[in-house]
Write an enzyme that holds these catalytic residues in place. Structure first.
Site, PDB file in Angstrom:
ATOM      1  N   GLU A   7       0.819  -1.216   0.000  1.00  0.00           N
ATOM      2  CA  GLU A   7       0.000   0.000   0.000  1.00  0.00           C
ATOM      3  C   GLU A   7       0.849   1.261   0.000  1.00  0.00           C
ATOM      4  O   GLU A   7       0.447   2.283  -0.518  1.00  0.00           O
ATOM      5  CB  GLU A   7      -0.922  -0.015   1.217  1.00  0.00           C
ATOM      6  CG  GLU A   7      -2.045   1.001   1.142  1.00  0.00           C
ATOM      7  CD  GLU A   7      -3.185   0.656   2.078  1.00  0.00           C
ATOM      8  OE1 GLU A   7      -3.666   1.563   2.768  1.00  0.00           O
ATOM      9  OE2 GLU A   7      -3.591  -0.523   2.125  1.00  0.00           O
ATOM     10  N   ASP A 110      -2.959  -3.316   2.654  1.00  0.00           N
ATOM     11  CA  ASP A 110      -3.551  -3.611   3.960  1.00  0.00           C
ATOM     12  C   ASP A 110      -4.650  -4.658   3.820  1.00  0.00           C
ATOM     13  O   ASP A 110      -5.495  -4.574   2.919  1.00  0.00           O
ATOM     14  CB  ASP A 110      -4.127  -2.341   4.590  1.00  0.00           C
ATOM     15  CG  ASP A 110      -3.080  -1.596   5.408  1.00  0.00           C
ATOM     16  OD1 ASP A 110      -1.909  -2.017   5.397  1.00  0.00           O
ATOM     17  OD2 ASP A 110      -3.440  -0.599   6.061  1.00  0.00           O
ATOM     18  N   TYR A 313      -2.109  -5.958  13.622  1.00  0.00           N
ATOM     19  CA  TYR A 313      -2.807  -5.109  12.649  1.00  0.00           C
ATOM     20  C   TYR A 313      -3.791  -4.164  13.345  1.00  0.00           C
ATOM     21  O   TYR A 313      -4.713  -4.608  14.040  1.00  0.00           O
ATOM     22  CB  TYR A 313      -3.561  -5.984  11.647  1.00  0.00           C
ATOM     23  CG  TYR A 313      -4.222  -5.219  10.541  1.00  0.00           C
ATOM     24  CD1 TYR A 313      -3.461  -4.616   9.539  1.00  0.00           C
ATOM     25  CD2 TYR A 313      -5.604  -5.089  10.477  1.00  0.00           C
ATOM     26  CE1 TYR A 313      -4.064  -3.907   8.515  1.00  0.00           C
ATOM     27  CE2 TYR A 313      -6.215  -4.388   9.455  1.00  0.00           C
ATOM     28  CZ  TYR A 313      -5.431  -3.797   8.476  1.00  0.00           C
ATOM     29  OH  TYR A 313      -6.036  -3.083   7.461  1.00  0.00           O
TER      30      TYR A 313
END
Length: 693
Positions: A7, A110, A313
């Site tokens: 990303e 992501d 995360y």
């Protein structure tokens, strides 16, 4: 060659490091067999209305409902207007070349809805048709990255996730573009009155609470309190009757005898289960409540901790873990034995059987709850410490044992007036021992152990007092309480487990809620006043227009969010798209039909906040979408202050402060030509804007 697309550059660099890729190619890092490239977030977006022939803002345009949406390169601001961002165009060329050369494409954006959308839009825009695989990890430790690459999933596994993201993107375009244009056109195009699928009900909640709070009439009331004694222990009991005036309470108090009789004694044990593990939303709430961080700041710090391999995360919506992750918890607890503030609690918990209440695979979405990683932290900045600590401490609390207390309630009567005395004795501190915190809201904490008494016993009244109290309005929203309300579309509930079951009906997601709040501030609809979020006059004007319309109802948007989650699990996409299109058509026509009313409510109507031009002293300053300018420009006055200065978009409040006072307070969000963020005030002198550091 396998091409891995991340990303952003920092993530691609970290993945490349694990594979030993150091050589720099065009927009990538290379090693034998692999090339690691990156996006800059949303490189590709849905095309603006102009791409479908809707040039300018005209009443006949809405509703704009493209049959097929077009994709476009993200734009950059230039003097003449907007153009395709040259940095993005160059990187897209690099990605296209790599995709053409690739034997396999690996998606490492992501691992959630927006990350999937970022890749798929690039993939579609470049007209790539090569198969791809998905890297899906919840941690950026070397071990997690290596395991992730060993267990790549077919890209098609996440098709429904993309459909959900695409529906969200198109719904926001349809509602946002149409309603914003309809409202602004109907209001006479004096300024852009932006509305959106999620931001409008959020604004409505803030405005409604503000109006309710300011209109609340504080009512005083009075209670009688007794001090009683037994076996040398003095305790207090408060009357259950509220009196409207102090003389009335004093008259009643005179009738209270020198004794009180015990009506009942109730002793019961209560337990409090440990709190749920953190997801992003609950962490943002705690960080705002304890440290004053905005939701956006917390998101940025958690992302930094994640990229430094210190937490899992961060954009997770789950507050549970599964059995596989649970097997790693004892090791994570041992790491905290060296933590300066949590070592004792970690040591105690290491010797106990861990509570498994929040080990439930069915409640884990695509990512488990926030945890620390096995990486031992080094030096922290103050901001990193403020966010890492609640993640670590909550992990200890959640796997700890229950908190037990004994509650005693004594009911007494004196001259037919009932009194209640409450006491609490802590039997086991359990999870509360981690931070050694008391309950935030507990009426029983006023007194500890009460004396042993029995029913019908007569006690001596030592003292009689009058308590002066006031009714309290619901407080204004803080960022923490607004995030909490957004979770359940405005339904107020304190039970965390119940809130968890409602999360799919909330406004936005933990990640997007931060952006919604910042957008409302940028649009000059709300502002931060100390810890509170309050509406501006502009925000209240917009609320007055939409408050009775469906777009302002949190429940409606909450239902749409639930539908998006259902799409992710495979339900009907066309039905949702039709519902959004039908809704946008109806609401835009309704707004356009109310044109006269909207013009009267426009925040820029004559007589309100009129600003005389500081240059010619004749014209009136008009606030437009791109700038503030003099109304007397046809006579030659060229006074203009552009909204976008060094990458920061100025709100109406910023512009008014600058023009009326000659200087703004310090503002964050400017970006230098070298790409570095900086903070400065703006000053206006001789018609020119300059920075003041």
């Amino acid at each position: 060659m396998k091409v891995v697309i991340a990303e952003k550059h920092s993530v691609a660099r970290e993945l490349a490091r694990v594979f030993g890729a150091k050589a720099h190619g065009e927009g990538c890092l290379e090693c034998p067999g692999y090339a690691f490239t990156w996006a800059f977030g949303h490189l590709i977006q849905l095309a603006p209305p102009e791409a479908y022939g809707f040039n300018g803002w005209k009443q006949e345009h809405p509703p704009m409902l493209p049959e097929v949406f077009q994709l476009a390169v993200k734009k950059a601001k230039i003097k003449e207007g907007y153009t395709d961002d040259p940095f993005i165009v160059k990187q897209l060329q690099n990605i296209k070349h790599l995709f053409n050369e690739a034997t396999e494409i690996i998606v490492a954006t992501d691992a959630w809805r927006e990350g999937e959308l970022i890749f798929r839009y690039i993939y579609q825009y470049l007209k790539c048709n090569k198969p791809f695989k998905r890297l899906w990890i919840s941690s950026q430790t070397d071990e997690a990255i290596k395991n992730g690459f060993k267990n790549l999933k077919p890209g098609s596994t996440y098709d429904t996730l993309f459909y959900s993201a695409q529906c969200r993107s198109e719904a926001d375009w349809i509602v946002g573009v149409n309603v914003t244009q309809a409202l602004s056109i109907a209001a006479g195009n004096r300024s852009v009155l932006s509305l959106g699928r999620v931001q409008t009900p959020t604004l409505a909640m803030i405005c409604a609470r503000y109006i309710e709070n300011k209109g609340f009439i504080v009512t005083p009331y009075f209670q009688i309190q007794l001090s009683l004694q037994k076996n040398g222990i003095v305790f207090k009991a408060t009357g259950t009757t509220n009196y409207n005036s102090k003389p009335e309470a004093e008259q009643a108090a005179k009738r209270v005898q020198s004794t009180a009789r015990i009506m009942s004694v109730e002793i019961k044990e209560e337990k409090e289960t440990p709190p749920l593990l953190h997801d992003l939303g609950s962490l943002q709430q705690e960080a705002n409540r304890k440290h004053g961080y905005t939701a956006e700041q917390t998101l940025g710090i958690t992302q930094n901790l994640y990229e430094n391999k210190l937490i899992t995360y961060p954009r997770t919506e789950s507050r549970y873990i599964d059995e596989n992750v649970f097997s790693t918890i004892p090791g994570l607890i041992r790491i905290l034995k060296r933590h300066p503030n949590l070592a004792t609690a970690a040591g105690t918990l290491s010797a106990m059987n861990l509570n498994k209440k929040y080990v439930d695979a069915e409640n884990v979405t695509d990512h488990h709850a926030l945890l620390i990683t096995p990486v031992r932290p080094g030096q922290f900045s103050a901001e990193q410490r403020d966010i890492y600590h609640p993640v670590a401490s909550r992990m200890l609390e959640s796997f700890h044992h229950d908190y037990f207390k004994e509650l005693t309630t004594i009911t007494l009567v004196s001259d037919s007036i009932l009194f209640i005395a409450n006491g609490v004795v802590i039997k086991s501190r359990g999870w509360r021992a981690v931070l050694n915190e008391t309950e935030e809201t507990d009426d029983h904490n006023n007194q500890g152990t009460l004396p042993a008494v029995y029913e019908k016993e007569i006690l001596h009244v030592v003292k009689t007092e009058i308590l002066s109290k006031k009714t309290k309005q619901r407080p204004l929203f803080t960022e923490a309480t607004l995030l909490k309300a957004m979770e359940t579309a405005g339904r107020e509930m304190e039970d965390e487990a119940l809130r968890q079951t409602m999360k799919d009906n909330g406004l936005g997601t933990p990640t997007t809620r931060a952006n919604i709040i910042e957008t409302l501030i940028e649009q000059d609809y709300i502002l931060r006043e100390k810890k509170n979020l309050i509406p501006t006059s502009r925000g209240l004007s917009v609320y007055d227009i939409v408050k009775d319309k469906r777009i302002a109802q949190p429940e409606l948007t909450g239902q749409w969010e639930k539908r998006l989650e259902e799409i992710r699990t495979g339900t009907d996409v066309p039905a949702f798209k039709k519902e959004i299109r039908d809704y946008a058509a109806a609401i835009t026509q309704e707004l356009l039909a109310n044109g006269e009313t909207l013009q009267n409510l426009s925040p820029d109507k004559p007589g309100e906040d009129r600003m005389i031009c500081p240059a010619c002293k004749k014209g009136i300053i008009k606030l437009n979408p791109k700038a503030a300018g003099c109304s007397d420009y046809q006579s030659g006055c060229q006074f203009t202050v552009w909204r976008n200065i060094s990458g920061k978009t100025l709100t109406d409040t910023h512009l008014k402060t600058l023009i009326l006072k000659g200087k703004t307070p310090g503002l964050k969000g400017f970006v230098s030509k070298a790409g570095k963020a900086f903070e400065a005030a703006l000053a206006l002198e001789n018609g020119k804007v300059s920075f003041v550091f």
